[in-house]
Write an enzyme that holds these catalytic residues in place. Structure first.
Site, PDB file in Angstrom:
ATOM      1  N   SER A 143       0.789  -1.076   0.038  1.00 16.15           N
ATOM      2  CA  SER A 143      -0.126  -0.026  -0.142  1.00 16.15           C
ATOM      3  C   SER A 143       1.024   1.433  -0.198  1.00 16.15           C
ATOM      4  CB  SER A 143      -0.864   0.043   1.394  1.00 16.15           C
ATOM      5  OG  SER A 143      -1.339   1.320   1.485  1.00 16.15           O
ATOM      6  N   TYR A 156      -2.660  -1.429  10.329  1.00 14.94           N
ATOM      7  CA  TYR A 156      -2.530  -1.523   8.849  1.00 14.94           C
ATOM      8  C   TYR A 156      -1.247  -1.056   8.349  1.00 14.94           C
ATOM      9  CZ  TYR A 156      -3.962  -1.347   4.214  1.00 14.94           C
ATOM     10  OH  TYR A 156      -4.238  -1.175   2.735  1.00 14.94           O
TER      11      TYR A 156
END
Ligand SMILES: NC(=O)c1ccc[n+]([C@@H]2O[C@H](COP(=O)([O-])OP(=O)(O)OC[C@H]3O[C@@H](n4cnc5c(N)ncnc54)[C@H](O)[C@@H]3O)[C@@H](O)[C@H]2O)c1
Length: 255
Positions: A143, A156
């Protein structure tokens, strides 16, 4: 960019970005093992879509946070599709909790599904590729948050930061076996993981305004990059991350 004769595994391969990756790899000629933990119907439907492209697909129900399930996923792939050339560690979740809020259970769940799965997915896939003796490619769907902290999404971001180093570490260690390891860092993509944002017009307005192209990515725009990265055209990419974010990271730090 042909992947004819190649066999790939896509974890979390029946929805969102994973589904688009499955179809892009199959579109380039690969046979694909679609790993899933939920929605068997969607997996069966996707298997049919792959078959319509002229390729083979198998659905494998495997929880990638368990090393034994990952081994079973690889064993079934090799047994039913013959070999393993491309491992895509895509499965992921988020809890949208801050450093102060995150519980031990939330932390462990995110780390196990996002990072532990990618570590052991890389290790077990590499062992299979080394045994085959013809190299391979491992693609970690990370990401922009492997580099970019996001307040309110602590575990995350940590897990994706770990994936960043996994890609670099494994790339160096596996390179001598002709196995390359590449990270993909999507920006904001219209998938189920972003349902709360997609359903909130105010949030969408702020997000779209922050993205240089003025819109979220469609999953297919990540899938096509992964298909290229799996191909011989990307043979010299190793131990690095390709960001597919329309420049978001450079335009809106901290969004
Ligand atoms: N959508 C985005 O904006 C975006 C941006 C950057 C990175 N990503 C990353 O892309 C990847 C795919 O996410 P997505 O956006 O397609 O969301 P998604 O929710 O559609 O897909 C996640 C997939 O992971 C699967 N999964 C969850 N736990 C699992 C487990 N224990 N074992 C096997 N599979 C499991 C889910 O069933 C689902 O198929 C994730 O790693 C996510 O972090 C997404």
């Amino acid at each position: 960019m042909s992947l004819k004769g190649k066999v790939a595994i896509v974890t979390g391969g029946n929805s969102g970005i994973g589904k688009a990756i499955t179809l892009a790899l199959a579109g380039a000629g690969a046979n694909v093992a679609i790993d899933y933990v939920a929605n068997e119907e969607a997996t069966e439907d996707l298997e049919k879509q792959v078959a319509a492209l002229g390729d083979q697909a198998i659905g494998v129900d495997a929880d990638v946070s368990k090393v034994s399930d990952l081994q079973m996923l690889i064993d079934r792939t090799v047994k039913e599709l013959g070999r393993l050339d491309v491992m895509v560690n895509n499965a992921g979740i988020e809890t949208r909790t801050s450093v102060l809020e995150t519980t031990e259970a939330q932390y462990e769940k995110v780390m196990e599904i996002n990072l532990k799965s990618a570590f052991f997915g890389t290790q077990l896939a590499a062992k299979q590729m080394i045994a085959q003796g013809s190299g391979g490619r491992i693609i970690n769907i990370s990401s922009v948050h492997e580099d970019w902290p996001m307040p309110g999404n602590a575990a995350y971001c940590l897990s994706k930061g770990g994936m960043r180093m996994l890609t670099r570490q494994a790339g160096l260690e596996l390179g001598p076996h002709n196995i390359t390891v590449v990270g993909v860092g999507p920006g904001a993509v219209a998938t189920p993981i972003n349902t709360s944002t997609l359903e909130n017009p105010e949030k969408m307005k702020v997000l779209d305004a922050a993205i240089p192209l003025g819109r979220m990515a469609q999953p297919e725009e990540i899938g096509s990059v992964v298909a290229f990265l799996a191909s011989d055209g990307a043979s010299y990419l190793n131990a690095t991350t390709v960001f597919v974010d329309a420049g978001l990271m450079h335009s809106s730090p901290g969004l």
